[in-house]
Every structure is written in structure tokens, then in C-alpha cells.
Design an enzyme around this catalytic site. Structure first.
Site, PDB file in Angstrom:
ATOM      1  N   LYS A 154      63.351 104.544  63.419  1.00 42.50           N
ATOM      2  CA  LYS A 154      64.453 104.604  62.453  1.00 42.50           C
ATOM      3  C   LYS A 154      64.170 105.627  61.351  1.00 42.50           C
ATOM      4  O   LYS A 154      65.071 106.330  60.900  1.00 42.50           O
ATOM      5  CB  LYS A 154      64.689 103.219  61.828  1.00 42.50           C
ATOM      6  CG  LYS A 154      65.768 103.178  60.736  1.00 42.50           C
ATOM      7  CD  LYS A 154      67.159 103.498  61.245  1.00 42.50           C
ATOM      8  CE  LYS A 154      68.183 103.701  60.125  1.00 42.50           C
ATOM      9  NZ  LYS A 154      68.588 102.478  59.451  1.00 42.50           N
ATOM     10  N   LYS A 189      66.453 104.957  49.324  1.00 47.85           N
ATOM     11  CA  LYS A 189      65.356 104.053  49.702  1.00 47.85           C
ATOM     12  C   LYS A 189      64.765 104.458  51.057  1.00 47.85           C
ATOM     13  O   LYS A 189      63.532 104.513  51.229  1.00 47.85           O
ATOM     14  CB  LYS A 189      65.899 102.609  49.743  1.00 47.85           C
ATOM     15  CG  LYS A 189      64.911 101.547  50.139  1.00 47.85           C
ATOM     16  CD  LYS A 189      65.011 101.161  51.616  1.00 47.85           C
ATOM     17  CE  LYS A 189      66.361 100.564  51.981  1.00 47.85           C
ATOM     18  NZ  LYS A 189      66.421 100.191  53.421  1.00 47.85           N
TER      19      LYS A 189
END
Lengths: 285, 285
Positions: free
Chosen positions: A170, A238
Site C-alpha cells: 500500500k 499521513k
């Protein structure tokens, strides 16, 4: 198979709805309880704690914002770990630290529970339409057992190896997607300044070697001045922080990702955090 | 309609072949004459000068490397302008300066010749398979007249406005594609350092919001260590220089494009110019 779902945000709510539509009995929990209402209307049971979700479930899905949020819903007071039975599975679909993921998986394994780290890509539209890309790490047997749930939420479902590899994949995805997004931002700024027609430009550039999901999905939104989230600048920043930390651990110099981290941090500092990530465009407007 | 073709490089040769296969009588010229042979075998007439091509043609296609090369084949000694008849059309499919394009179009117009600037995207594979994206600027009537030729070479064929807009759209395309390529380079470096499986990573990342033409087409080549051109670093650096000049003229600060221009210039300085643009990866290897 009784399923549980913790985290009903922009991504989680439609993913949970797709599990219900596929026929899975579903227990749900969200920090802000009002987000449970629409899912109760579809047949979900709303729970007051993650532990209660876990007690009712064979498989518990979590999708929350940060590493510390995953730790809290799993291992905090009234966390899922208090209710999980041996043989059950936790699927964390958040995007969080690979290293922390490996640690969480070991803690769950010690109580007889398998974990899959299975973050997703494809945005809000992919979540709503059940067309997410799902990158799963963890025991193959648990992955196979959970495949019917994944198939209710996603279309491209890949087993990437052991725990942590889902998150590592990811982060690769976020590095690639972030640079593709900057590509869209600079391309649209240039097209607009040059006086080119938006629709003609979208069509021409989308059809050749510069085509991308970001161009096709976020290009039209930027041209139209639509900066509603999909995926927020706050969460994207983030992810870039996690990617930057991972690249540093791997000893890699990655100037594109470093630039993107700086730009998204600047966007956050300028109060754009709750815009969609296409709001990166507004750094220059 | 008699067609002419000037410039039989990696892109030009298969594009000319597709015109022949579509039934257009074709006169060809290349600075290095030996490149004419394969097209003569398909029925083309090889010419010794661009002027001779122009004398035999209703429409002359040019696709060469640089702005100065277009100027030379059009207006230099024995250039096409010496052989063009009023009512004929020049289609320049090179990627060159928009400002110079506007000037060339005006010079041709003065002798009764329309020009279309119609740069392409889609790489060598797109050229071979007749699947290019073609971004055309210039008079609509000339565009409509030339559509059968475009359709023999491309699939996404767009009229972008007046002369120069084809090149302006192509530079937007190159800004977007370049950043998408850096995305692939940084993603593959990260995946490899993290020990992820190449095929699983290619599939997972290609299926969601990070998907792109570059990822699908150049990602596998980088993983496989295949740095043959397609599209060379030297030509890609030239396009980034044009993009940078255009952005400066427009008064835009574009940090991503500036970074890519620096990286491609460094790759050129390090002798990687004749590698395919995926060889950008080798800056770090």
C-alpha cells in the site's frame, strides 16, 4: 460467517454496506455512534464497544485513520482483543505502519487469532461500487477463508505475502499515486494557464502514455473546482509520512516522494486538511 | 490523397507503415537513407530531399527530434517548402516549441499551405499498433480533411484549437507523463527494497487509484531490467526542457516538473541518453 466492522468513515461505511448487501450478518462500531444509523437500516447490529463487535463475529474488519487508532480499537480498553475467540480473524484495512502491523499480528497470534493487513485503494467511488483494489498480507489460509468478504468489497484482490506486506504494498501504491496526483495538479495548472479547453485536454491526455486513474478521476474535479473529499489531504499526508519513514528505513533517497511529503505538509499547515487530496491544487491558487 | 512522410525514427517508421497499410500512396524521406528500405518494401517511394517528398504529396507528415530539425526539413535547403503546392497541408507530429510552431504555420500560410501541429503520445507500441493519441492544432477544415490519415495512425484523435494548441496540449501531456514515470521509478525502487514480489505488486498497484499507463507499460520493464527505448531519455529531456520553458513563459512555479527536468538532465549528463526513459531508474542503481 458473522462479520464485524469497526470504523465507518468515508471508506468504511460503504464497504460495510457492501458486506451487508452480500448477505453477511454484520456487527458495527464507530467512535461517533451516529454513523451506525444508515447501516442499522440495512440490517447491521450497532455495538457500543469494539469488544462487543468481536464477541459477535468470526471475522472483524477494522478501517480507521492512524496506527494508534488501530492499536486502540484492537488492544485498548474494551478493544476487540477482549472479545476475540481463538480461530477468529482480524482484517485491518487501514493504512498504517508496516512495523506496527507485524507487532499487532504477533500479539493477536498469541491469543490464537490470525490477522490480515489488507489496505485498499480505489477511493470513495471504489468503496461504494465494490471495486476496490485490496492488498492483503498475512497467513494464506486466513486470506483464503476471508476471500468472500474481500470479494464483496473489491475487484482486484491480491495476496502479497506475510503480515506487513499488505501495508508495504500500500505504501508503494501511495508513493505512485501521490506523484500521479501531482502530475494532474501541474498538468491542469499548465492547461488552464495556456488557455486550453478542459474537456479536450482531459480527453487527449487521458488517451495516451500520460493516462492514469488520477487524471481520469481527479482531473475533471480540479477543472470543475470540486475539492470535496474522496480521500482527504489530512489522511494523504499521513500516508506520505508513513511512506517517508519506510523509505528512510530502507535507506532509499526518493526525491519525488520527499517533495510530495513537503507539499502535503504545507497544505495541512495552510488549513486544507479536510479538502479532498485534489485540493493540493489550491497550494497555488 | 498522396501522402509524404519525413522522419523515419522509432515513432515515424511504424506510423508511415500504417499509412501504407491503409492504402495511402507514400513518398518518404529520412536523413539516414537506409531507414527507407523497409518502407520501400511496403510500397513507399524513397526521395532524396524533403522538397521531392513535397512535390509528390497532397499532405506531408513530419516527425523529427527538435524544433531546429522541423525548421530544417520545412524551410532549409531542399526543404519541403520548396515543393509544396498551394492547398496542400503539412502535419508536424514532432514535439517542438509551441511558439516556433505558430511561426512555422504563418510562414506556410503565406504560401497557401495549411499546417497542423499534431504531436502524439502512446510510445513505440502505440505507433506500431496504430493506437496513438494525437493532439492536433490548426485550421479545423485541414484537420477534417486529414482525419483519414490520423485514423490510420491513432485511436484517440483530438482537435485542440488553433496552431500551437497541439504542442501546448502535448507539453501538458509530457508534464503529466513525466511525473507518472517518476512515480513508477520510486514505486519500483521501494517495492524491490522491501522485498515485495514484482508481479503481485504490479497487479495490486495497477488495479486501484495509483494505476497509470506508465505503471502498466514501463513498470514491468523496470522490474525486468529492460531499458531499451521506446522513447529515449534524450528526447524526454528535450520535452521537459520545452515544458519548463513554457511554464516559465506562463509564469507558473511547478516544482514537480522542475525536479523531473533536473533528474532527466542528470541522466543525460551521466550518459543514459539513449536508454529508454524508464532508464531514469538507473540514476539510483
Amino acid at each position: 460467517m458473522n462479520a464485524g466492522f469497526i470504523g465507518l468513515g468515508i471508506m468504511g461505511a460503504p464497504m460495510a454496506a457492501n458486506l451487508l448487501k452480500a448477505g453477511f450478518p454484520l456487527a458495527v462500531y464507530n467512535r461517533t455512534p451516529s454513523r451506525c444509523g444508515p447501516l442499522q437500516a440495512l440490517g447491521a447490529v450497532a455495538c457500543e464497544t469494539p469488544a462487543e463487535v468481536a464477541r459477535r463475529s468470526d471475522v472483524v474488519v477494522t478501517i480507521v485513520s492512524e496506527t494508534r487508532d488501530v492499536e486502540a480499537v484492537l488492544f485498548g480498553p474494551d478493544g476487540a482483543a477482549e472479545g476475540l475467540r481463538p480461530g477468529s480473524v482480524v482484517i485491518d484495512m487501514s493504512t498504517i505502519s508496516p512495523a506496527a502491523t507485524v507487532e499487532f499480528a504477533a500479539r493477536l497470534r498469541a491469543q490464537g487469532v490470525d490477522m490480515l493487513d489488507a489496505p485498499v485503494s480505489g477511493g470513495e467511488s471504489g468503496a461504494i461500487e465494490g471495486r476496490l483494489s485490496i492488498m492483503a498480507g498475512g497467513p494464506r489460509e486466513a486470506f483464503d477463508r476471508c476471500l468472500p468478504l474481500f470479494e464483496a468489497m473489491g475487484r482486484k484482490i491480491v495476496h502479497t505475502g506475510g503480515n506487513g506486506n499488505g501495508q508495504r504494498t500500500k505504501l508503494v501504491n501511495q508513493v505512485v499515486g501521490s506523484l500521479n496526483l501531482l502530475a494532474v495538479v501541474e498538468g491542469v495548472r499548465m492547461a488552464r494557464a495556456a488557455g486550453l479547453d478542459p474537456n479536450v485536454t482531459l480527453e487527449a491526455v487521458g488517451g495516451g502514455a500520460a493516462g492514469s486513474w488520477m487524471w481520469s478521476n481527479l482531473g475533471p474535479k480540479i477543472f470543475a473546482g470540486d475539492f470535496a473529499p474522496g480521500f482527504s489531504i489530512r489522511l494523504h499526508q499521513k500516508d506520505l509520512r508513513l511512506a517517508k519513514e519506510s523509505l528512510e528505513e530502507l535507506g532509499l533517497d526518493a526525491p519525488g516522494t520527499a517533495l510530495l511529503h513537503r507539499l502535503f505538509t504545507e497544505a495541512l499547515d495552510r488549513g486544507l486538511g479536510e479538502q479532498g487530496n485534489q485540493g493540493l491544487f489550491n497550494l497555488w491558487s
